[in-house]
Design a protein around this motif. Structure first.
Motif, PDB file in Angstrom:
ATOM      1  N   ALA A 164       0.851  -1.190   0.000  1.00 35.73           N
ATOM      2  CA  ALA A 164       0.000   0.000   0.000  1.00 35.73           C
ATOM      3  C   ALA A 164       0.885   1.237   0.000  1.00 35.73           C
ATOM      4  O   ALA A 164       1.851   1.321   0.746  1.00 35.73           O
ATOM      5  N   CYS A 165       0.555   2.171  -0.862  1.00 34.35           N
ATOM      6  CA  CYS A 165       1.320   3.409  -0.912  1.00 34.35           C
ATOM      7  C   CYS A 165       0.404   4.527  -1.382  1.00 34.35           C
ATOM      8  O   CYS A 165      -0.657   4.283  -1.937  1.00 34.35           O
ATOM      9  N   GLN A 166       0.839   5.752  -1.135  1.00 30.89           N
ATOM     10  CA  GLN A 166       0.062   6.920  -1.512  1.00 30.89           C
ATOM     11  C   GLN A 166       0.875   7.799  -2.446  1.00 30.89           C
ATOM     12  O   GLN A 166       2.096   7.647  -2.533  1.00 30.89           O
ATOM     13  N   SER A 167       0.217   8.686  -3.123  1.00 30.96           N
ATOM     14  CA  SER A 167       0.920   9.629  -3.989  1.00 30.96           C
ATOM     15  C   SER A 167       1.623  10.661  -3.125  1.00 30.96           C
ATOM     16  O   SER A 167       1.093  11.069  -2.088  1.00 30.96           O
ATOM     17  N   PRO A 168       2.810  11.111  -3.539  1.00 28.29           N
ATOM     18  CA  PRO A 168       3.473  12.182  -2.786  1.00 28.29           C
ATOM     19  C   PRO A 168       2.696  13.491  -2.938  1.00 28.29           C
ATOM     20  O   PRO A 168       1.855  13.633  -3.830  1.00 28.29           O
ATOM     21  N   ALA A 169       3.000  14.448  -2.082  1.00 22.35           N
ATOM     22  CA  ALA A 169       2.369  15.773  -2.146  1.00 22.35           C
ATOM     23  C   ALA A 169       2.661  16.420  -3.494  1.00 22.35           C
ATOM     24  O   ALA A 169       3.596  16.027  -4.205  1.00 22.35           O
ATOM     25  N   GLU A 170       1.875  17.418  -3.835  1.00 18.18           N
ATOM     26  CA  GLU A 170       2.001  18.112  -5.114  1.00 18.18           C
ATOM     27  C   GLU A 170       3.441  18.543  -5.377  1.00 18.18           C
ATOM     28  O   GLU A 170       4.160  18.981  -4.476  1.00 18.18           O
ATOM     29  N   ALA A 171       3.856  18.400  -6.614  1.00 17.74           N
ATOM     30  CA  ALA A 171       5.223  18.732  -7.011  1.00 17.74           C
ATOM     31  C   ALA A 171       5.471  20.228  -6.914  1.00 17.74           C
ATOM     32  O   ALA A 171       4.624  21.030  -7.301  1.00 17.74           O
ATOM     33  N   VAL A 172       6.647  20.595  -6.397  1.00 19.69           N
ATOM     34  CA  VAL A 172       7.042  22.007  -6.387  1.00 19.69           C
ATOM     35  C   VAL A 172       8.059  22.292  -7.488  1.00 19.69           C
ATOM     36  O   VAL A 172       8.316  23.444  -7.795  1.00 19.69           O
ATOM     37  N   LEU A 173       8.639  21.243  -8.057  1.00 16.07           N
ATOM     38  CA  LEU A 173       9.570  21.393  -9.177  1.00 16.07           C
ATOM     39  C   LEU A 173       8.902  20.908 -10.457  1.00 16.07           C
ATOM     40  O   LEU A 173       8.150  19.931 -10.430  1.00 16.07           O
ATOM     41  N   PRO A 174       9.211  21.548 -11.580  1.00 13.76           N
ATOM     42  CA  PRO A 174       8.650  21.058 -12.843  1.00 13.76           C
ATOM     43  C   PRO A 174       9.210  19.677 -13.174  1.00 13.76           C
ATOM     44  O   PRO A 174      10.322  19.341 -12.773  1.00 13.76           O
ATOM     45  N   HIS A 175       8.435  18.897 -13.877  1.00 15.77           N
ATOM     46  CA  HIS A 175       8.832  17.574 -14.364  1.00 15.77           C
ATOM     47  C   HIS A 175       9.075  16.563 -13.239  1.00 15.77           C
ATOM     48  O   HIS A 175       9.822  15.611 -13.406  1.00 15.77           O
ATOM     49  N   THR A 176       8.468  16.799 -12.084  1.00  8.10           N
ATOM     50  CA  THR A 176       8.539  15.813 -10.999  1.00  8.10           C
ATOM     51  C   THR A 176       7.125  15.342 -10.669  1.00  8.10           C
ATOM     52  O   THR A 176       6.146  16.038 -10.917  1.00  8.10           O
ATOM     53  N   ALA A 177       7.034  14.152 -10.092  1.00  7.21           N
ATOM     54  CA  ALA A 177       5.741  13.560  -9.758  1.00  7.21           C
ATOM     55  C   ALA A 177       5.227  14.020  -8.402  1.00  7.21           C
ATOM     56  O   ALA A 177       4.060  13.837  -8.086  1.00  7.21           O
ATOM     57  N   GLY A 178       6.098  14.591  -7.585  1.00 11.92           N
ATOM     58  CA  GLY A 178       5.680  15.038  -6.258  1.00 11.92           C
ATOM     59  C   GLY A 178       6.866  15.452  -5.422  1.00 11.92           C
ATOM     60  O   GLY A 178       8.023  15.365  -5.853  1.00 11.92           O
ATOM     61  N   THR A 179       6.557  15.902  -4.216  1.00 14.95           N
ATOM     62  CA  THR A 179       7.573  16.416  -3.295  1.00 14.95           C
ATOM     63  C   THR A 179       7.340  15.842  -1.910  1.00 14.95           C
ATOM     64  O   THR A 179       6.196  15.724  -1.464  1.00 14.95           O
ATOM     65  N   LEU A 180       8.424  15.512  -1.230  1.00 12.60           N
ATOM     66  CA  LEU A 180       8.357  15.047   0.150  1.00 12.60           C
ATOM     67  C   LEU A 180       9.104  16.032   1.049  1.00 12.60           C
ATOM     68  O   LEU A 180      10.050  16.697   0.605  1.00 12.60           O
ATOM     69  N   ALA A 181       8.690  16.086   2.319  1.00 13.75           N
ATOM     70  CA  ALA A 181       9.318  16.959   3.318  1.00 13.75           C
ATOM     71  C   ALA A 181       9.545  16.163   4.598  1.00 13.75           C
ATOM     72  O   ALA A 181       9.121  15.009   4.712  1.00 13.75           O
ATOM     73  N   GLU A 182      10.184  16.816   5.572  1.00 13.20           N
ATOM     74  CA  GLU A 182      10.508  16.135   6.828  1.00 13.20           C
ATOM     75  C   GLU A 182       9.259  15.727   7.606  1.00 13.20           C
ATOM     76  O   GLU A 182       9.324  14.884   8.495  1.00 13.20           O
ATOM     77  N   THR A 183       8.118  16.288   7.278  1.00 14.62           N
ATOM     78  CA  THR A 183       6.864  15.930   7.958  1.00 14.62           C
ATOM     79  C   THR A 183       6.198  14.705   7.341  1.00 14.62           C
ATOM     80  O   THR A 183       5.224  14.192   7.892  1.00 14.62           O
ATOM     81  N   ASP A 184       6.706  14.234   6.196  1.00 10.38           N
ATOM     82  CA  ASP A 184       6.119  13.064   5.529  1.00 10.38           C
ATOM     83  C   ASP A 184       6.670  11.767   6.114  1.00 10.38           C
ATOM     84  O   ASP A 184       7.840  11.698   6.517  1.00 10.38           O
ATOM     85  N   SER A 185       5.808  10.754   6.132  1.00 13.85           N
ATOM     86  CA  SER A 185       6.224   9.418   6.567  1.00 13.85           C
ATOM     87  C   SER A 185       5.327   8.411   5.856  1.00 13.85           C
ATOM     88  O   SER A 185       4.319   8.772   5.266  1.00 13.85           O
TER      89      SER A 185
END
Length: 127
Positions: A27-48
């Motif tokens: 089971a997995c989820q999509s990462p948060a909305e991308a902040v860089l172009p041409h990326t699928a998403g963005t992760l931060a220190e609050t993500d787990s």
């Protein structure tokens, strides 16, 4: 009578020889909305947890320091699955940036540590 006994036996033997069901995908989820172009998403220190990518997609990571503790470089447990991308990233002071490319199906763990003993880790499932 013999046919009535043999028919259920044949069904049972056929079922026993059938291929077994595949275990469910992780089971997995999509990462948060991308902040860089041409990326699928963005992760931060609050993500787990676990995040999904498709082969060929890129994922950005931005870990923000709290106080004077800075995050170490983000590393992948399996660069064959999730490889560091060769792209220059400039981030504000106190932010550790990283960019990874999903190269093959599989699972990799992204990790980093800050100077106070806190660990950050997520699982990325490429499928």
């Amino acid at each position: 009578m013999r046919l009535r006994v043999l028919a259920p036996l044949a069904l049972l033997l056929t079922a026993c020889g059938a291929p077994t069901a595949q275990p469910p995908a992780a089971a997995c989820q999509s990462p948060a909305e991308a902040v860089l172009p041409h990326t699928a998403g963005t992760l931060a220190e609050t993500d787990s947890g676990s995040f999904c990518l498709a082969p060929g997609q890129q994922l950005s990571v931005f870990l923000t320091a709290t106080g004077s503790a800075h995050w170490s470089a983000v590393s992948s447990s399996d660069p064959q699955v999730l490889a560091p991308a060769k792209a220059p990233l400039t981030a504000p002071i106190g932010v550790t940036p990283a960019l990874f490319g999903a190269t093959a199906a599989g699972t990799a763990r992204l990790t980093s540590q800050d100077g106070t003993g806190h660990d950050w880790a997520v699982t990325v499932v490429v499928r």
